[in-house]
Design a protein around this motif. Structure first.
Motif, PDB file in Angstrom:
ATOM      1  N   LEU A  17       0.911  -1.196   0.028  1.00  0.00           N
ATOM      2  CA  LEU A  17       0.043  -0.167   0.066  1.00  0.00           C
ATOM      3  C   LEU A  17       0.861   1.185   0.035  1.00  0.00           C
ATOM      4  O   LEU A  17       0.611   2.027  -0.693  1.00  0.00           O
ATOM      5  N   ALA A  18       2.076   1.283   0.778  1.00  0.00           N
ATOM      6  CA  ALA A  18       2.729   2.360   0.788  1.00  0.00           C
ATOM      7  C   ALA A  18       3.613   2.860  -0.500  1.00  0.00           C
ATOM      8  O   ALA A  18       3.802   3.965  -0.612  1.00  0.00           O
ATOM      9  N   ILE A  19       3.790   2.012  -1.337  1.00  0.00           N
ATOM     10  CA  ILE A  19       4.441   2.103  -2.402  1.00  0.00           C
ATOM     11  C   ILE A  19       3.539   2.245  -3.752  1.00  0.00           C
ATOM     12  O   ILE A  19       3.983   2.582  -4.872  1.00  0.00           O
ATOM     13  N   GLY A  20       2.376   1.820  -3.701  1.00  0.00           N
ATOM     14  CA  GLY A  20       1.405   1.890  -4.831  1.00  0.00           C
ATOM     15  C   GLY A  20       0.954   3.210  -5.010  1.00  0.00           C
ATOM     16  O   GLY A  20       1.147   4.245  -4.544  1.00  0.00           O
ATOM     17  N   GLY A  21       0.025   3.205  -6.222  1.00  0.00           N
ATOM     18  CA  GLY A  21      -0.567   4.623  -6.625  1.00  0.00           C
ATOM     19  C   GLY A  21      -1.627   4.923  -6.159  1.00  0.00           C
ATOM     20  O   GLY A  21      -2.075   4.441  -5.199  1.00  0.00           O
ATOM     21  N   PRO A  31     -11.882  18.362   5.987  1.00  0.00           N
ATOM     22  CA  PRO A  31     -10.919  19.405   5.899  1.00  0.00           C
ATOM     23  C   PRO A  31      -9.667  18.628   6.736  1.00  0.00           C
ATOM     24  O   PRO A  31      -8.484  19.084   6.406  1.00  0.00           O
ATOM     25  N   ALA A  32      -9.869  17.816   7.504  1.00  0.00           N
ATOM     26  CA  ALA A  32      -8.594  16.900   7.906  1.00  0.00           C
ATOM     27  C   ALA A  32      -8.092  16.083   6.977  1.00  0.00           C
ATOM     28  O   ALA A  32      -6.971  15.806   7.596  1.00  0.00           O
ATOM     29  N   LEU A  33      -8.480  15.831   5.990  1.00  0.00           N
ATOM     30  CA  LEU A  33      -7.729  15.223   4.806  1.00  0.00           C
ATOM     31  C   LEU A  33      -7.129  15.787   3.820  1.00  0.00           C
ATOM     32  O   LEU A  33      -6.809  15.480   2.851  1.00  0.00           O
ATOM     33  N   ALA A  34      -6.924  17.300   4.152  1.00  0.00           N
ATOM     34  CA  ALA A  34      -6.514  18.426   3.143  1.00  0.00           C
ATOM     35  C   ALA A  34      -5.106  18.194   2.992  1.00  0.00           C
ATOM     36  O   ALA A  34      -4.553  18.452   2.131  1.00  0.00           O
ATOM     37  N   SER A  35      -4.460  17.535   3.793  1.00  0.00           N
ATOM     38  CA  SER A  35      -2.968  17.296   3.827  1.00  0.00           C
ATOM     39  C   SER A  35      -2.430  16.329   4.861  1.00  0.00           C
ATOM     40  O   SER A  35      -3.032  15.811   5.704  1.00  0.00           O
ATOM     41  N   PRO A  36      -1.345  15.700   4.407  1.00  0.00           N
ATOM     42  CA  PRO A  36      -0.847  14.410   5.347  1.00  0.00           C
ATOM     43  C   PRO A  36      -0.636  14.930   6.820  1.00  0.00           C
ATOM     44  O   PRO A  36      -1.090  14.087   7.670  1.00  0.00           O
ATOM     45  N   ARG A  37      -0.271  15.913   6.922  1.00  0.00           N
ATOM     46  CA  ARG A  37      -0.041  16.517   8.611  1.00  0.00           C
ATOM     47  C   ARG A  37      -1.284  16.633   9.169  1.00  0.00           C
ATOM     48  O   ARG A  37      -1.801  16.053  10.235  1.00  0.00           O
ATOM     49  N   ALA A  38      -2.320  17.282   8.480  1.00  0.00           N
ATOM     50  CA  ALA A  38      -3.755  17.489   8.881  1.00  0.00           C
ATOM     51  C   ALA A  38      -4.389  16.008   9.264  1.00  0.00           C
ATOM     52  O   ALA A  38      -5.078  15.702  10.345  1.00  0.00           O
ATOM     53  N   ALA A  39      -4.148  15.069   8.294  1.00  0.00           N
ATOM     54  CA  ALA A  39      -4.888  13.729   8.408  1.00  0.00           C
ATOM     55  C   ALA A  39      -4.421  13.071   9.740  1.00  0.00           C
ATOM     56  O   ALA A  39      -4.971  12.397  10.564  1.00  0.00           O
ATOM     57  N   SER A 163       6.011  10.136  -3.431  1.00  0.00           N
ATOM     58  CA  SER A 163       5.366  10.504  -4.793  1.00  0.00           C
ATOM     59  C   SER A 163       4.217  11.732  -4.514  1.00  0.00           C
ATOM     60  O   SER A 163       3.890  12.222  -3.221  1.00  0.00           O
ATOM     61  N   GLU A 164       3.695  11.898  -5.580  1.00  0.00           N
ATOM     62  CA  GLU A 164       2.638  12.916  -5.417  1.00  0.00           C
ATOM     63  C   GLU A 164       1.383  12.200  -4.708  1.00  0.00           C
ATOM     64  O   GLU A 164       0.350  13.010  -4.104  1.00  0.00           O
ATOM     65  N   TYR A 165       1.422  10.723  -4.641  1.00  0.00           N
ATOM     66  CA  TYR A 165       0.413   9.876  -3.938  1.00  0.00           C
ATOM     67  C   TYR A 165       0.693   9.505  -2.688  1.00  0.00           C
ATOM     68  O   TYR A 165       0.002   9.235  -1.740  1.00  0.00           O
ATOM     69  N   VAL A 166       2.039   9.565  -2.108  1.00  0.00           N
ATOM     70  CA  VAL A 166       2.449   8.909  -0.897  1.00  0.00           C
ATOM     71  C   VAL A 166       3.380  10.131  -0.232  1.00  0.00           C
ATOM     72  O   VAL A 166       4.336  10.295  -0.579  1.00  0.00           O
ATOM     73  N   THR A 167       3.093  10.127   1.112  1.00  0.00           N
ATOM     74  CA  THR A 167       3.883  11.070   1.990  1.00  0.00           C
ATOM     75  C   THR A 167       4.097  10.199   3.323  1.00  0.00           C
ATOM     76  O   THR A 167       3.086   9.616   3.794  1.00  0.00           O
ATOM     77  N   VAL A 190       0.853   8.229   4.714  1.00  0.00           N
ATOM     78  CA  VAL A 190      -0.383   8.683   4.213  1.00  0.00           C
ATOM     79  C   VAL A 190      -0.697   8.859   2.615  1.00  0.00           C
ATOM     80  O   VAL A 190       0.438   9.203   2.017  1.00  0.00           O
ATOM     81  N   ARG A 191      -1.705   8.236   2.419  1.00  0.00           N
ATOM     82  CA  ARG A 191      -1.941   8.152   0.714  1.00  0.00           C
ATOM     83  C   ARG A 191      -2.890   8.906   0.594  1.00  0.00           C
ATOM     84  O   ARG A 191      -4.013   9.477   0.966  1.00  0.00           O
ATOM     85  N   ARG A 192      -2.858   9.829  -0.842  1.00  0.00           N
ATOM     86  CA  ARG A 192      -3.729  10.631  -1.397  1.00  0.00           C
ATOM     87  C   ARG A 192      -4.312  10.090  -2.717  1.00  0.00           C
ATOM     88  O   ARG A 192      -3.947   9.368  -3.232  1.00  0.00           O
ATOM     89  N   TYR A 193      -5.560  10.112  -2.736  1.00  0.00           N
ATOM     90  CA  TYR A 193      -6.475   9.850  -3.842  1.00  0.00           C
ATOM     91  C   TYR A 193      -7.991  10.847  -3.808  1.00  0.00           C
ATOM     92  O   TYR A 193      -8.179  10.995  -2.914  1.00  0.00           O
ATOM     93  N   ASN A 194      -8.324  10.938  -5.011  1.00  0.00           N
ATOM     94  CA  ASN A 194      -9.372  12.377  -5.310  1.00  0.00           C
ATOM     95  C   ASN A 194      -9.100  13.248  -4.238  1.00  0.00           C
ATOM     96  O   ASN A 194      -9.942  13.938  -3.634  1.00  0.00           O
ATOM     97  N   GLY A 195      -7.744  13.776  -4.316  1.00  0.00           N
ATOM     98  CA  GLY A 195      -7.302  15.060  -3.708  1.00  0.00           C
ATOM     99  C   GLY A 195      -7.402  14.847  -2.072  1.00  0.00           C
ATOM    100  O   GLY A 195      -7.245  16.108  -1.619  1.00  0.00           O
ATOM    101  N   GLU A 196      -7.793  14.124  -1.439  1.00  0.00           N
ATOM    102  CA  GLU A 196      -7.717  13.843  -0.071  1.00  0.00           C
ATOM    103  C   GLU A 196      -6.787  12.690   0.537  1.00  0.00           C
ATOM    104  O   GLU A 196      -6.379  11.506  -0.267  1.00  0.00           O
ATOM    105  N   TRP A 197      -6.141  12.968   1.542  1.00  0.00           N
ATOM    106  CA  TRP A 197      -5.145  12.140   2.383  1.00  0.00           C
ATOM    107  C   TRP A 197      -5.696  11.094   3.369  1.00  0.00           C
ATOM    108  O   TRP A 197      -6.511  11.665   4.293  1.00  0.00           O
ATOM    109  N   HIS A 198      -5.485  10.031   3.444  1.00  0.00           N
ATOM    110  CA  HIS A 198      -5.942   8.969   4.396  1.00  0.00           C
ATOM    111  C   HIS A 198      -4.481   8.418   4.875  1.00  0.00           C
ATOM    112  O   HIS A 198      -3.526   7.912   4.398  1.00  0.00           O
ATOM    113  N   VAL A 199      -4.696   7.943   6.339  1.00  0.00           N
ATOM    114  CA  VAL A 199      -3.485   7.404   6.747  1.00  0.00           C
ATOM    115  C   VAL A 199      -3.657   6.020   6.838  1.00  0.00           C
ATOM    116  O   VAL A 199      -4.724   5.292   6.532  1.00  0.00           O
ATOM    117  N   VAL A 200      -2.325   5.499   6.440  1.00  0.00           N
ATOM    118  CA  VAL A 200      -2.000   3.877   6.478  1.00  0.00           C
ATOM    119  C   VAL A 200      -1.696   3.515   7.884  1.00  0.00           C
ATOM    120  O   VAL A 200      -0.703   3.601   8.279  1.00  0.00           O
TER     121      VAL A 200
END
Length: 218
Positions: A17-21, A31-39, A163-167, A190-200
Motif C-alpha cells: 500500500l505504501a508504494i502503490g499509486g 478538512p482533516a484530509l486536506a494534507s498529510p499532516r492534517a490527517a 510521490s504525489e500520492y504517498v507521504t 499517508v496516501r492521497r486519492y481524489n485530492g484527499e489524504w488518508h492514513v495507513v
C-alpha cells in the motif's frame, strides 16, 4: 493459518500500500484530509479521545479492506481448529461428559477471539461489518483490557514525500514507551486519492485501543 504467518502477510500488504499509486475512490469533504499532516493530527486527536469510528474514517480504505480480510482468516482458522478437535474426539469415542467439557472450552476459545472486538457476539456478526466498522470495533475492543492510564505526547517532526500520492509523516512519542530500544520516533504513511489524504495505520495506530500510551489523562 498461524498468527505469526498472518502477521507477515499483513505487513506485506501494508508495504504494498505504501508504494502503490492511487487507490479506489474514498472522497469526502473532511478538512482533516486536506494534507498529510492534517490527517495524522486528526487521527492523533481522535485516538486521544477514543473516537474509534473517527479513526477508522481517517484510515486508508484499501488498508481497511485488506485488514478485514485478514481478520476473517483468523476467524476461519479458529473454526477449522474447533472442527478438527470435534473430529478427533469422535475418532476416540470419548464419553459425552468429556465431550461437553471440550465443547465448553471451544466456546471459551471463540469468546477470546471475539472479545477483541467491541460488541461482537459471533463470527457471523463480524462478517456483516464493513471494513471501517470492523476496524473501529477492534480499536474500541481494546479498552476492556487496560488496567491503568499512561499519557504520551505525540509531536509531528516532519514529512517525507515519496510521490504525489504517498507521504511519510514522522512523529516522536514523549516519553518513549517502556520496553522499546528506539527514541520514540514513528513513521505513518499517508496516501492521497481524489485530492484527499488518508492514513495507513501503523502499529501505533492499530494498537491504539490496547496501548496505555493512548489512554487519556482525563
Amino acid at each position: 493459518v498461524s498468527r505469526g504467518r498472518a502477521a507477515l502477510m499483513l505487513g506485506a500488504c501494508i508495504a504494498a500500500l505504501a508504494i502503490g499509486g492511487p487507490a479506489h475512490a474514498q472522497a469526502t469533504d473532511d478538512p482533516a484530509l486536506a494534507s498529510p499532516r492534517a490527517a495524522v493530527n486528526a487521527a492523533f486527536d481522535a485516538m486521544s479521545h477514543k473516537q474509534w469510528a473517527r479513526v477508522a474514517a481517517l484510515s486508508d480504505s484499501a488498508f481497511l479492506s485488506q485488514w478485514r480480510e485478514q481478520q476473517l482468516v483468523y476467524a476461519d482458522a479458529d473454526k477449522i481448529e474447533k472442527d478438527n478437535k470435534k473430529k478427533h474426539r469422535k475418532q476416540y469415542g470419548l464419553p459425552k461428559c468429556v465431550q461437553k467439557y471440550f465443547e465448553s472450552q471451544e466456546s471459551n476459545y471463540s469468546d477470546t477471539f471475539l472479545k477483541g472486538f467491541a460488541g461482537a457476539k459471533s463470527i457471523a456478526q463480524l462478517e456483516t461489518l464493513t471494513p471501517e466498522q470492523l476496524f473501529a470495533s477492534w480499536l474500541a475492543g481494546g479498552d476492556a483490557v487496560k488496567t491503568n492510564a499512561r499519557t504520551t505526547t505525540r509531536t509531528i517532526l516532519g514529512e517525507v514525500p515519496e510521490s504525489e500520492y504517498v507521504t511519510h509523516v514522522l512523529s516522536r512519542m514523549t516519553p518513549t514507551p517502556p520496553g522499546t530500544s528506539d527514541d520514540g520516533v514513528e513513521r505513518i504513511t499517508v496516501r492521497r486519492y481524489n485530492g484527499e489524504w488518508h492514513v495507513v495505520p501503523n502499529d501505533d495506530i492499530r494498537l491504539a485501543g490496547r496501548s496505555y500510551s493512548w489512554q487519556s489523562s482525563e
